[in-house]
Every structure is written in structure tokens, then in C-alpha cells.
Design a protein around this motif. Structure first.
Motif, short mmCIF file in Angstrom:
data_model
loop_
_atom_site.label_atom_id
_atom_site.label_comp_id
_atom_site.label_asym_id
_atom_site.label_seq_id
_atom_site.Cartn_x
_atom_site.Cartn_y
_atom_site.Cartn_z
N PRO A 206 0.85 -1.19 0.00
CA PRO A 206 0.00 0.00 0.00
C PRO A 206 0.88 1.24 0.00
O PRO A 206 1.72 1.39 0.87
CB PRO A 206 -0.76 -0.11 1.32
N MET A 207 0.71 2.09 -0.99
CA MET A 207 1.54 3.29 -1.05
C MET A 207 0.77 4.44 -0.44
O MET A 207 0.18 5.26 -1.12
CB MET A 207 2.00 3.53 -2.47
N LEU A 208 0.76 4.45 0.88
CA LEU A 208 -0.07 5.40 1.62
C LEU A 208 0.45 6.83 1.48
O LEU A 208 -0.31 7.76 1.42
CB LEU A 208 -0.13 5.02 3.09
N GLY A 209 1.77 6.97 1.45
CA GLY A 209 2.35 8.30 1.31
C GLY A 209 2.25 9.09 2.60
O GLY A 209 1.46 8.76 3.48
N SER A 210 3.09 10.12 2.72
CA SER A 210 3.04 10.93 3.93
C SER A 210 2.96 12.41 3.63
O SER A 210 2.83 13.22 4.54
CB SER A 210 4.26 10.64 4.80
N VAL A 211 3.05 12.78 2.38
CA VAL A 211 3.01 14.20 2.03
C VAL A 211 2.03 14.40 0.88
O VAL A 211 1.95 13.57 -0.01
CB VAL A 211 4.40 14.71 1.58
N ARG A 212 1.28 15.47 0.98
CA ARG A 212 0.34 15.77 -0.10
C ARG A 212 0.80 17.02 -0.84
O ARG A 212 0.33 18.12 -0.55
CB ARG A 212 -1.06 15.97 0.45
#
Lengths: 210, 348, 467
Positions: free
Chosen positions: B236-242
């Protein structure tokens, strides 16, 4: 460079042994108490299915009004109806008179005051001809469903077709209970029967309900 | 000095018994205090590598089992669940990436889209709406219960409730309440014999826009994301920055042409976009010809279109639930609402 | 526990013997680290430019923003911080224990393996083989290589610590020893869970968060604090005060730094974010204890009195950054402020401030101090002044505006340009380039002129000569 080296004192031991005062540990115990409360409030009871980071989510579960037995029965019946009955009798319960499937809506067989007869039909099937709502269906060959369905399933699905307000005002009969179904199915005439009923046989077997 | 280490060991014992063994918390606190005493007597010194190593191993095991393995126990057993589409079609969820989407996921991973895009819709709070329906008989009792609720919480009656709750109609008693208020309203009304229903709404900037109930919504999902959504993601590539928008539900928002144009030149869709162009996903046979997407671009877009995770209701993350009529059984009225017993009887 | 004194060691100043044993391995690791810092700053700069000019190099998949950004992080954390941390740990533990570095060859060999691993990981990310997980971006296949490289280096360091002259260990030794053991455990655990047992769905992310938390809050923090606990007293010529505070901090930070790191909105059951908040609050007790201990130690000491005022001042600045970040971290660990900061540029900015402003500054200051005794020649003072100024202002310039910008823009980062205010990146690039040249120049000069580094390449010959 040399100056750097000479100035540096690497002490063998550290003289200051001072450590946190006891009140620090008291504070930590208080923090531990807070932490336990915090986890109680925000941790969702360590439940794998609670995602809201607020106390609300656990409260929500207790807030949801329990479904009444009637709603549960009708929902269960609807599921069975969609899965088994709707293929012939159609989701709207009107049947398909061209293909020889009689309607359930406003059918005198369904809306009989006593559910015994319809219980028997579901359990053992029905062989035409049969008159439903003023029309005669000759080719009816409803298979027996009794083997696949429990007493409760039959009770639920019958409750659904007899108490489905959407099908008309007449469909407002009381719920069919599993006990009623069991009573009918335990009857020797049904338990030992291997062939489908005919309309006449039914009227004979359950005369009082016409 | 030793008081510190022994305290920590006591804390450890307490935490282990509470979090991992699931002991009742006062018992866990007691156990922790006892362990504090016990370890304090042992007089642990910090002078040997053996002490250090032993303590570190203990902490490592607690950390691994308390956080990772415990989560694994809960999440590794996830299976398909039934959910329904917007039009009511039931299907099994989640849907594995079909066709080229799996290859597209690799492209997504290789291109590092996760550096700027998250794939997790969050929510910030939960709001509760309470509706009630009174019958002819208990109308007076229900009205009284509602007014008592308004007086107690300082909320203002609105709509049908302000007009005095016509019998036989579902009327909203309170909207956007917190759990405590909603619980009060439910208890009062149920005790007065009304039919009560509670609707849960998730609120937050990521969720669907609604002028009244979620004015800051950015329409990134109909509900928050949960672990179930990522059953087939590798990883899962949830990511931490938008730096860019959230993509958890991009397949429900964009179509193929829009996604292609964004990949080729993001500024066509949004003037101040910070997204770099992805020219390497397109090829040009001849100079004047328009650039054609490569197989990679097609696969990537397939993958993006398959991302519709925050769209379908799940038991742990409902999409705004419709009100359903339900009659609470008198027996379920909680004991804390004992002072409302009189209107209940009066209603009957 | 002390090592058998060798013939040639006994004749000389023991400190010189220790220095000589450290010389090759420590300088090798330090030089690789400085090289990786240069690589990092080049790629961080590139990443910033990519965002300003979205059409630039758009046709090169290798240089997509999503590839160079994680690659630069890998260079910073695994290339620069870990290697320089190992170099400084080896130096401190051998000096503190008054024993020669044991098996320096392992250290060099392990360092080479580590460098190969980081290089392969770096190229792997650039060629599109990233793992997609934030903390362990490199392809899973290089992790065993990194693990074995680190274990070889760690073997040497742990053995050195075991042969220390004094039985009693000081706080600096606890912290560095624990850090050296902790990283391989966590690395192996994460590798096994993610790549070997194929963690399913968000489990991979949970393991990844666990690794990030352990890497930053335990491993890197312990390396930084161990270095501070050694150098702040040593440079100011005082004794470390409050050993009990250090011990308290050690266990608190180990226990609570190893759990948590899950953001408030993460798609995992609510207890994980809640546990992270709780552990962050307890971790803060450790931060305060460290602060009290260090503050007692250096209070009243002025930079002028210290052995090396530049290194001392840099370390004090790093300590200040450490305590400020500790306060901010505990504040933003709560769901309210946390969800404001989550997903904004605040997160990466604070990560960079932690990596370079706290750990990086400490290690670079330590390098300034230990370099002369190892290489036999000091860095050029003028260049050192320029590079230090550039690095300090580069770090602050690259982090503070984007952290503030992230908080002000709220969750919607879409319009925030602060993160890419590349002035800080530019200063960092300049600083690290000068540092690299300074390092290289000093080594070349020393090899050419005084032959002090003969030990690196021709130790065998020298031994023969001594015999």
C-alpha cells in the motif's frame, strides 16, 4: 591540533550521579494513569474494526438502536426470497403468467389466515393445476425447498411475503414463527411425503384454513 | 539511580500485562507497582554489557510484539467482505487489480508517485444526527423529552421539532451532535416511547463536500480509508506528504482522458500545478505527430482508474448511513435514564 | 578486559596507538559519508528544481521527481548519517575505552559492503526498483547486504567496547553501544517481515513505520546523544553531571522510542495512532532528562574556554535543536495538532531538521574535532568556516520556512511553495561541496607531504619496518 588534544580531558568516571527526583516518578505514574485513560478513550478498545480516533466510535456502536426481531426476520426473509424465490415469482412477487409462474401478491394461498398450507407448499413443492387470484395455472411445478431451508429460513421468507407492505395492504399478516413451521413439517403427512402437493390434496390436508 | 531503572521495569511489566495480556487496568497498575518494588530490590547496575543487552532485548521484544505482531494478529486475517456500489449492486470487496492495473501499480511505484500523493482518506471527527418519531399516544411524553434535552444541552430545536413534533413523522431532533449529546437524546426519547434513529456522519476535509455538514470537504472520498481497502496493494503506497491531491479514490473522480492529459502536462488541468511532466511515459513516432501514450502510461492509468477504495461502505467505515426506522425495545433503554421512567409509563 | 599491550604500542603514547588503529577505518567511513552528503545535496537540489520547472528533464524516467527525492533521502540517511555515525562511534568507543580499535579490517570491509549496498539501493531507486515504502525505499534485495555490512562494522565496534580498560561504562558508551546493536535488529526484523514473510496490505506499512520510528527515535538519536555525552563534557573540560538522568533517559527513550510513529489519520485500527501518542508523551520524559543532564554539565562554560570552540558551538546548537524538536514532537503527537500537520510539508521539513540539524551537525562537529588527530592535518580553517556557515544556514533555510509553510497551508499543501524554497538547498549544496573538497584536499595533502596516512595503505610495510 596539538592544543586540541591536550585540552581534552576524557574523564574515566562521571562524577555527577544525580538522577531524577522521586517526584518525577510520581509524575510518570500520573502520566501512566492519563495514558491508560487516553487509550481507553482513543484506542477503540484495541479493536481491529474501530478506526475513529475518538471515543465516539465505540459509543456509536452502543448508540445504534438494536434491530427488532421483526426487522431481522423480514431482512433475512428478503435475502432468501431474492436468492431462491425471485427467479420464478419475480422480485416484485407478481410471477410470470406466460411462463406459468403464479403471482404471490394478493394470492389466496399466501394470504391465508393460517400459514400451514403455504408452509407445506414451500416444504414439498406444488404440482399444477392451481387457481390463483382467479386465474388457473396448469403447468405449475414448484420444486420442494424443504431440504435446503431451515425452519427459521422458511419462517422468515414466509413472513416476508405475507407481511410485505409494498405488495399491497392485504400483505399485513403476523409473522410466521419457526415453531409454526416446525409443527407443520413434523406432521407425518409432510415429513414422509416425497412428491409435490396438488391443490386438492392441500385443501384436503389443511381444510380449516380455506 | 536504581529507582529509575526499576520503575521502568515496573512500567514495562504493567504495560505488558495491560496491553498484551489484556488484564483489567487497575490490576495491571498494581502489578506494575509490585514489579517496580521487586526490581528495585534487585539493584540493577548499568555497568556490564550484559545488563544493557538483556534490557535491550526485552524492550525489542515488547516493541515488536506490542506494535507489529499484535497488529499482524488483527490485520493478517482480512478477507473479502460484501459491500455495495452506489447504485446498490452488491459485490465482494476489495476488487483485485484487474488487467494491466497490476503492472500499472509497478509503474506507480517505480515513478515514485508516492513522494507527492497519498492514498489515504482520513476523517477528523464524527457527528451524530438523531431522528425520532412519536405516535399519537406518546406524543406529549416525547415532546417533553425533547424539550428536556434541549434545555439540558442548550441546543435549539429546529424544523419539525420546533413545531412540536407532529405525530407519525420522522423528525430531526438534533444534527451534528457529539456522542454524549446524541446519547442523551437517544435515551430521553427512547424512554418516552418514541422510535429513535441515530445516523453517524464522518466529517473531515478529505470527505465529500456538503454545504451544511461538511463545508470544507474536498470530495476525495465518501468515507475514510481502512485496512480492508489495501488488501491487494503491493505494497500500500499510503504516502506521507500531499504535494498533490489524494489518489485513494481517483478512479471515481477522473476519467482516462483527463488522467492522460495530466501525465503529459499537468498544467493543462490546473494552472498552478506543481506536478512534473511525465514525458517518459509517452512516445512520439515522428516530430510533428501528437505524443502517444506508451504501454506503461496505459497501465498506470488503468491502475489509477482502479483506485476507488474510499467509495464503498464497510462495517467499520460507513458511508453516510440512511435513517432506518427502528423501534427500540423498552428493555434496551439504559439504566442511566432511570429518571425518564415516568414519561415512559405515561406514554403507554 | 584490557587488550594485550603489544610491543610497539607500549613504547608509544597509548592515545597515539589508539589514533593509529582508528585512522584507516574511521577516515574511510567518514570520507564515504561526506561523499554521500554531497550526493544528497546534489539530488535534493535537483528535486527542488524539478518542481520549479516541471518540464525540465521530463523525458528522463531516471530523473523523475518521485525517484530522485527518495534516492536523496537514502543517500542522506544510509549513506551519510549511518556511516559518519559509525565512524564517530568507533572513534569514541576506542578512545573512551582507552583501547585500540579491534579488527579495523572488519570495519573497512563492512563499510565497503555498506557502501555497495547503499549504492545499489540508490541506483535501484533511480532505475525504478523502489520498494514503495517510505522508510525502506531501496529494493528489498539490497537489505541483506546492508545488514551484513553493518554487522561487520558493528562486530568491530562491539568488540572494541568489550575490551575497554574501565569496567564501568559511561553514558556515551551506553548510547553508542546500544545504537550499534539496535539498527541490525530492526533492519533484520523489518526485512524479514516485509520481504520474507510478505506482510500483507497495510501490515507492510506498519512494519515500515516501526522501522522509521526505531531508526530515527532510537538509532540516530542514540548516536547523536552518545556523541553529545562524550564531546560536550570532553570539550568543555568538565565532568558529565547527572549520570542518573542519562540512565533514565536511556531506558525511557529506548522503550518509548521503539513504539509508535503512526499518524493520526492512518488507515489502521485506532489503537495504533493512540499508542503512538502515548509513547511520544513518555518519550518526552527522556528528552527532558537528557536536557537536564547536558545543561548541568555545560552551564557556565563559555565557548572560549573549550578545546575546540567551533565543534563545541555546533554541538550546542544541535542540542538546542534537539530539545526544540522534542517539544514540537510531543505537541504534534496529539491528534488535534497532529492532523493539522499531517501530510503537509511540516513532516519532511522536521525530518530533515532532525537528520541534518540534529544528528548531522553533531557528527560533522565531531568529525571536525577528530579529523586532525587522525589525518595529521587539520581542515583548512577558512574553508571550514565557510562550509560550516553554509551548512548551518542551509539546514535552517531548507527546513524552517517549509515547516512553517506546511502548518500555515494546513492540510492542503497544493499551493504551498515553501518546501521548494531552494535557497537552503543551494547553501547545503555549497557547504557539502566545500566539505568534500576540504576533506579530499586534506587527505591528499597529508598523504603527499607528511606520510602520516601511510598506515592506511601500507600498514604491513610499516609493521615490518618497526620490527
Amino acid at each position: 591540533m596539538a592544543a586540541k588534544q591536550n585540552n581534552e580531558k576524557i574523564e574515566a568516571t562521571d562524577a555527577g550521579v544525580g538522577g531524577p527526583k522521586p517526584w518525577v516518578f510520581v509524575l510518570m505514574v500520573l502520566t501512566l494513569y492519563w495514558a491508560i485513560n487516553y487509550l481507553d478513550g482513543h484506542g477503540g478498545g484495541f479493536n481491529a474494526k474501530v478506526y475513529a480516533p475518538h471515543k465516539d466510535a465505540t459509543v456509536v456502536a452502543s448508540l445504534k438502536v438494536q434491530k427488532t426481531p421483526e426487522e431481522q426476520a423480514l431482512e433475512g426473509g428478503a435475502r432468501i426470497y431474492r436468492g431462491i424465490c425471485a427467479a420464478c415469482h419475480q422480485p416484485n412477487g407478481l410471477g410470470n403468467s406466460n411462463a406459468g409462474f403464479p403471482p404471490l401478491v394478493n394470492s389466496e394461498w399466501v394470504l391465508n389466515a393460517s400459514p400451514d398450507r403455504i408452509i407445506a407448499i414451500v416444504s414439498n413443492g406444488l404440482q399444477g393445476p392451481v387457481e390463483v387470484a382467479g386465474q388457473i395455472y396448469n403447468k405449475v411445478a414448484m420444486p420442494a425447498q424443504g431440504v435446503a431451508l431451515s425452519d427459521e429460513d422458511i419462517a422468515n421468507v414466509l413472513s416476508y411475503i405475507r407481511r410485505n407492505i409494498d405488495w399491497g395492504d392485504a400483505h399485513n399478516l403476523p409473522l410466521v414463527t419457526p415453531e409454526q413451521v416446525k409443527a407443520v413439517r413434523d406432521n407425518d403427512a409432510i415429513a414422509t411425503r416425497s412428491t409435490a402437493w396438488t391443490a386438492d390434496e392441500l385443501k384436503q390436508q389443511f381444510p380449516d384454513s380455506q | 539511580m536504581t529507582i529509575g531503572l526499576s520503575f521502568l521495569l515496573g512500567l514495562l511489566a504493567g504495560s505488558v500485562s495491560y496491553f498484551m495480556l489484556g488484564l483489567w487496568w487497575p490490576l495491571a497498575v498494581l502489578l506494575g507497582l509490585f514489579a517496580w518494588l521487586a526490581f528495585g530490590l534487585l539493584d540493577v547496575k548499568m555497568d556490564s554489557t550484559f545488563t544493557l543487552l538483556g534490557g535491550m532485548l526485552l524492550v525489542f521484544c515488547v516493541s515488536l510484539s506490542g506494535m507489529v505482531l499484535r497488529a499482524n494478529d488483527q490485520l493478517s486475517g482480512l478477507q473479502y467482505v460484501d459491500t455495495q456500489d452506489v447504485d446498490g449492486t452488491e459485490f465482494r470487496y476489495p476488487v483485485p487489480p484487474l488487467g494491466q492495473a497490476r503492472y500499472g501499480e509497478k509503474i506507480y511505484k517505480a515513478s515514485g508517485c508516492v513522494a507527492c500523493h497519498t492514498q489515504q482518506v482520513t476523517h477528523e471527527s464524527v457527528a451524530l444526527d438523531v431522528k425520532a418519531m412519536a405516535g399519537e399516544k406518546n406524543l406529549a411524553a416525547v415532546q417533553e423529552a425533547a424539550s428536556r434535552f434541549y434545555k439540558l444541552t442548550g441546543r435549539k430545536a429546529s424544523g419539525g421539532a420546533a413545531l412540536g413534533l407532529p405525530a407519525g413523522e420522522w423528525e430531526t431532533i438534533v444534527t451534528g451532535a457529539n456522542a454524549a449529546d446524541a446519547s442523551k437524546a437517544r435515551n430521553f426519547l427512547a424512554a418516552a416511547g418514541a422510535s429513535v434513529d441515530v445516523q453517524v456522519r464522518f466529517r473531515g476535509e478529505d470527505l465529500m463536500h456538503n454545504d451544511l455538514q461538511n463545508p470544507e470537504g474536498r470530495n476525495w472520498g465518501r468515507r475514510r480509508s481502512v485496512a480492508q481497502d489495501y488488501l491487494f496493494a503491493e505494497p500500500p503506497m499510503l504516502g506521507s506528504v500531499r504535494i498533490g491531491p489524494d489518489l485513494a479514490n481517483i478512479g471515481a473522480r477522473y476519467n482516462r482522458d483527463m488522467l492522460m492529459s495530466v501525465l503529459l502536462d499537468p498544467k493543462t488541468l490546473k494552472k498552478d500545478s506543481k506536478m512534473p511532466q511525465h514525458g517518459f511515459l509517452f512516445e512520439q513516432a515522428e516530430k510533428d505527430e501528437q505524443r502517444q501514450p506508451t504501454r506503461e502510461a496505459e497501465a498506470l492509468v488503468d491502475y489509477l482508474l482502479s483506485l476507488k477504495s474510499a467509495n464503498y461502505p464497510l462495517p467499520e467505515a460507513p458511508v453516510d448511513q440512511p435513517f432506518t426506522s427502528s423501534m427500540p425495545k423498552p428493555a434496551t433503554a439504559p439504566a442511566e435514564a432511570a429518571d425518564t421512567a415516568k414519561p415512559d409509563e405515561a406514554g403507554k | 578486559m584490557s587488550s594485550e599491550p603489544k610491543e610497539d604500542v607500549a613504547k608509544q603514547d597509548p592515545r597515539e596507538a589508539v589514533d593509529r588503529s582508528c585512522r584507516g577505518p574511521v577516515l574511510f567511513l567518514a570520507f564515504s559519508a561526506v561523499t554521500w552528503l554531497l550526493v544528497y545535496s546534489v539530488f535534493a537540489m535537483l528535486a527542488g528544481v524539478k518542481v520549479h520547472a516541471s518540464g525540465m528533464m521530463a523525458d528522463s524516467a531516471w530523473l523523475a521527481y518521485g525517484r530522485i527525492q527518495p534516492a536523496s533521502q537514502l543517500a542522506l540517511q544510509f549513506g551519510f548519517l549511518v556511516q559518519l555515525g559509525l565512524a564517530v562511534s568507533a572513534w569514541i568507543l576506542s578512545h573512551r575505552g582507552k583501547t585500540v580499535l579491534v579488527d579495523g579490517g572488519y570495519l573497512i570491509f563492512g563499510g565497503m559492503l555498506w557502501n555497495i549496498g547503499v549504492t545499489l539501493g540508490f541506483l535501484g531507486i533511480l532505475t525504478g526498483n523502489a520498494s514503495g515504502l517510505e522508510g525502506l525505499q531501496m529494493p528489498g534485495k539490497v537489505l541483506p547486504l546492508l545488514f551484513f555490512g553493518f554487522v561487520l562494522v558493528g562486530l568491530s565496534i562491539v568488540q572494541t567496547n568489550n575490551r575497554r580498560t574501565d569496567e564501568e561504562m559511561s553514558p556515551a558508551q551506553w548510547f553508542l553501544f546500544a545504537a550499534t546493536l539496535w539498527l541490525p535488529w530492526v533492519l533484520a526484523g523489518s526485512y524479514l517481515l516485509i520481504h520474507f514473510f510478505n506482510a500483507k496490505g497495510v501490515m507492510a506499512n506498519i512494519v515500515d513505520w516501526w522501522f522509521i520510528q526505531n531508526f530515527a527515535r532510537v538509532y540516530l538519536t542514540f548516536v547523536g546523544l552518545g556523541t553529545l555525552f562524550h564531546f560536550l563534557p570532553a570539550l568543555s573540560g568538565r565532568q558529565l553531571m547527572g549520570r542518573g538522568y542519562a540512565q533514565f533517559a536511556f531506558w525511557v527513550m529506548l522503550l518509548f522510542g521503539s513504539v509508535g510513529g503512526v499518524g493520526p489519520g492512518a488507515p489502521v485500527p485506532a489503537w495504533l495512532p493512540a499508542l503512538s501518542t502515548v509513547s511520544a508523551v513518555f518519550y518526552f520524559f527522556g528528552v527532558i532528562a537528557v536536557w537536564v543532564s547536558l545543561n548541568q554539565t555545560i552551564s557556565g562554560a563559555s565557548a572560549a574556554d573549550t578545546a575546540d570552540s567551533l565543534a563545541y558551538n555546533l554541538m550546542r546548537l544541535a542540542a538546542l535543536i534537539f530539545i526544540s524538536m522534542g517539544v514540537l514532537n510531543v505537541f504534534f503527537a496529539f491528534p488535534g495538532p497532529g492532523s493539522v500537520a499531517e501530510f503537509t510539508t511540516y513532516g519532511p521539513a522536521m525530518k530533515l531538521l532532525f537528520n541534518l540539524g540534529f544528528i548531522g551537525l553533531i557528527l560533522v562537529a565531531a568529525l571536525y574535532h577528530i579529523f586532525p588527530s587522525l589525518a595529521g592535518i587539520d581542515f583548512s580553517p577558512k574553508m571550514t568556516r565557510i562550509q560550516t556557515t553554509a551548512i548551518v544556514f542551509g539546514v535552517l533555510g531548507a527546513t524552517l520556512p517549509s515547516a512553517l509553510g506546511g502548518l500555515m497551508s494546513g492540510d492542503a499543501v497544493l499551493g504551498s511553495g515553501f518546501y521548494f524554497a531552494s535557497l537552503g538547498d543551494l547553501l547545503l549544496l555549497a557547504g557539502s561541496a566545500i566539505l568534500f573538497l576540504n576533506f579530499l584536499g586534506a587527505i591528499l595533502f597529508s598523504i603527499k607531504n607528511c606520510g602520516c596516512l601511510a598506515g592506511i595503505c601500507c600498514r604491513g610495510e610499516k609493521k615490518e619496518a618497526n620490527a
